[in-house]
Design a protein around this motif. Structure first.
Motif, short mmCIF file in Angstrom:
data_model
loop_
_atom_site.label_atom_id
_atom_site.label_comp_id
_atom_site.label_asym_id
_atom_site.label_seq_id
_atom_site.Cartn_x
_atom_site.Cartn_y
_atom_site.Cartn_z
N PRO A 5 -8.12 62.77 -29.15
CA PRO A 5 -8.95 61.65 -29.59
C PRO A 5 -8.78 60.40 -28.73
CG PRO A 5 -7.12 61.98 -31.08
CD PRO A 5 -7.09 63.12 -30.11
N PHE A 6 -7.63 60.25 -28.07
CA PHE A 6 -7.39 59.07 -27.24
C PHE A 6 -6.92 59.53 -25.87
CE2 PHE A 6 -6.33 57.91 -31.66
CZ PHE A 6 -7.34 56.98 -31.87
N VAL A 7 -7.64 59.12 -24.83
CA VAL A 7 -7.30 59.49 -23.46
C VAL A 7 -7.45 58.26 -22.59
CG1 VAL A 7 -7.92 60.98 -21.52
CG2 VAL A 7 -8.20 61.82 -23.84
N SER A 8 -6.50 58.07 -21.69
CA SER A 8 -6.58 56.96 -20.74
C SER A 8 -5.64 57.24 -19.57
CB SER A 8 -6.18 55.65 -21.41
OG SER A 8 -6.17 54.61 -20.46
N SER A 9 -5.98 56.72 -18.41
CA SER A 9 -5.09 56.84 -17.27
C SER A 9 -4.02 55.75 -17.29
CB SER A 9 -5.88 56.77 -15.96
OG SER A 9 -6.57 55.55 -15.89
N SER A 10 -4.17 54.76 -18.16
CA SER A 10 -3.22 53.67 -18.30
C SER A 10 -2.48 53.79 -19.63
CB SER A 10 -3.97 52.33 -18.24
OG SER A 10 -3.20 51.30 -18.82
N PHE A 11 -1.15 53.75 -19.57
CA PHE A 11 -0.36 53.86 -20.79
C PHE A 11 -0.69 52.71 -21.75
CE2 PHE A 11 3.50 52.99 -23.29
CZ PHE A 11 3.59 54.19 -23.97
N GLN A 12 -0.79 51.49 -21.25
CA GLN A 12 -1.07 50.34 -22.10
C GLN A 12 -2.43 50.47 -22.78
OE1 GLN A 12 1.04 47.88 -22.97
NE2 GLN A 12 -0.54 47.27 -24.41
N THR A 13 -3.43 50.96 -22.06
CA THR A 13 -4.76 51.16 -22.64
C THR A 13 -4.70 52.25 -23.71
OG1 THR A 13 -5.77 50.51 -20.56
CG2 THR A 13 -7.17 51.69 -22.11
N LEU A 14 -3.92 53.28 -23.47
CA LEU A 14 -3.77 54.36 -24.44
C LEU A 14 -3.11 53.85 -25.72
CD1 LEU A 14 -3.98 57.39 -25.12
CD2 LEU A 14 -1.73 57.68 -24.04
N VAL A 15 -2.04 53.09 -25.59
CA VAL A 15 -1.36 52.54 -26.76
C VAL A 15 -2.29 51.61 -27.53
CG1 VAL A 15 0.51 50.99 -27.49
CG2 VAL A 15 0.96 52.79 -25.82
N THR A 16 -3.03 50.77 -26.82
CA THR A 16 -3.98 49.87 -27.47
C THR A 16 -5.04 50.65 -28.24
OG1 THR A 16 -3.62 48.20 -25.77
CG2 THR A 16 -5.63 47.99 -27.06
N ALA A 17 -5.54 51.72 -27.65
CA ALA A 17 -6.55 52.55 -28.33
C ALA A 17 -5.97 53.21 -29.57
CB ALA A 17 -7.10 53.60 -27.37
N ILE A 18 -4.77 53.73 -29.47
CA ILE A 18 -4.14 54.40 -30.61
C ILE A 18 -3.90 53.42 -31.74
CG2 ILE A 18 -2.01 55.52 -31.40
CD1 ILE A 18 -1.91 56.89 -28.60
N LEU A 19 -3.40 52.24 -31.41
CA LEU A 19 -3.08 51.25 -32.44
C LEU A 19 -4.30 50.54 -33.00
CD1 LEU A 19 0.14 49.65 -30.91
CD2 LEU A 19 -0.02 51.36 -32.74
N GLY A 20 -5.37 50.43 -32.20
CA GLY A 20 -6.50 49.63 -32.62
C GLY A 20 -7.75 50.40 -33.03
N THR A 21 -7.71 51.72 -32.94
CA THR A 21 -8.89 52.52 -33.23
C THR A 21 -8.53 53.65 -34.19
OG1 THR A 21 -9.59 52.12 -30.95
CG2 THR A 21 -10.78 53.80 -32.16
N ASP A 22 -9.40 53.88 -35.14
CA ASP A 22 -9.17 55.00 -36.05
C ASP A 22 -9.48 56.31 -35.33
OD1 ASP A 22 -8.44 53.44 -38.20
OD2 ASP A 22 -10.50 53.23 -38.93
N PRO A 23 -8.73 57.37 -35.65
CA PRO A 23 -9.06 58.66 -35.04
C PRO A 23 -10.42 59.14 -35.54
CG PRO A 23 -7.35 58.93 -36.70
CD PRO A 23 -7.60 57.46 -36.56
N PRO A 24 -11.13 59.92 -34.74
CA PRO A 24 -12.43 60.41 -35.18
C PRO A 24 -12.27 61.40 -36.33
CG PRO A 24 -11.78 61.46 -33.12
CD PRO A 24 -10.76 60.41 -33.41
N PRO A 25 -13.25 61.46 -37.21
CA PRO A 25 -13.17 62.43 -38.31
C PRO A 25 -13.33 63.85 -37.77
CG PRO A 25 -15.29 61.34 -38.32
CD PRO A 25 -14.47 60.67 -37.26
#
Length: 108
Positions: A5-25
């Motif tokens: 559900p969360f993919v990024s080439s940047s670790f910081q962007t990945l962490v931000t996405a995980i913490l700030g976005t709900d996983p898809p249903p």
């Protein structure tokens, strides 16, 4: 084929996405409501609201009765939750290590 559900080439962007976005249903299918509810409870970002062991074994998704295993106490986790309820003051650099998810010994 599925993908994370969360993919990024940047670790910081990945962490931000995980913490700030709900996983898809999960894709809807007959009977998937109970599974979606179970996953939502387990993936809750706020540990105070997250489904605990009692809720996990009693969840209606399971078609048979699960027994709650004997679990060790989690004093560090309980202390962390209590500290999250305490108001933060000052700037983030002044936050003691025990107020963070990773203590200095674990961060290295």
């Amino acid at each position: 084929m599925s993908h994370p559900p969360f993919v990024s080439s940047s670790f910081q962007t990945l962490v931000t996405a995980i913490l700030g976005t709900d996983p898809p249903p999960i894709p809807a299918s007959p009977g998937s409501e109970a599974l979606q509810d179970l996953l939502d409870g387990l993936l809750e970002k706020d540990p105070r609201k997250r489904l605990g062991w009692e809720g996990l074994v009693a969840h209606p998704f399971w078609q048979f009765k699960l027994q709650l295993p004997s679990m060790p106490l989690e004093p560090e986790f309980e202390r962390f939750l209590a500290q999250q309820d305490a108001p933060l003051t000052g700037d983030a650099a002044e936050v003691p290590a025990e107020r963070t998810l990773l203590s200095p010994s674990k961060a290295a």
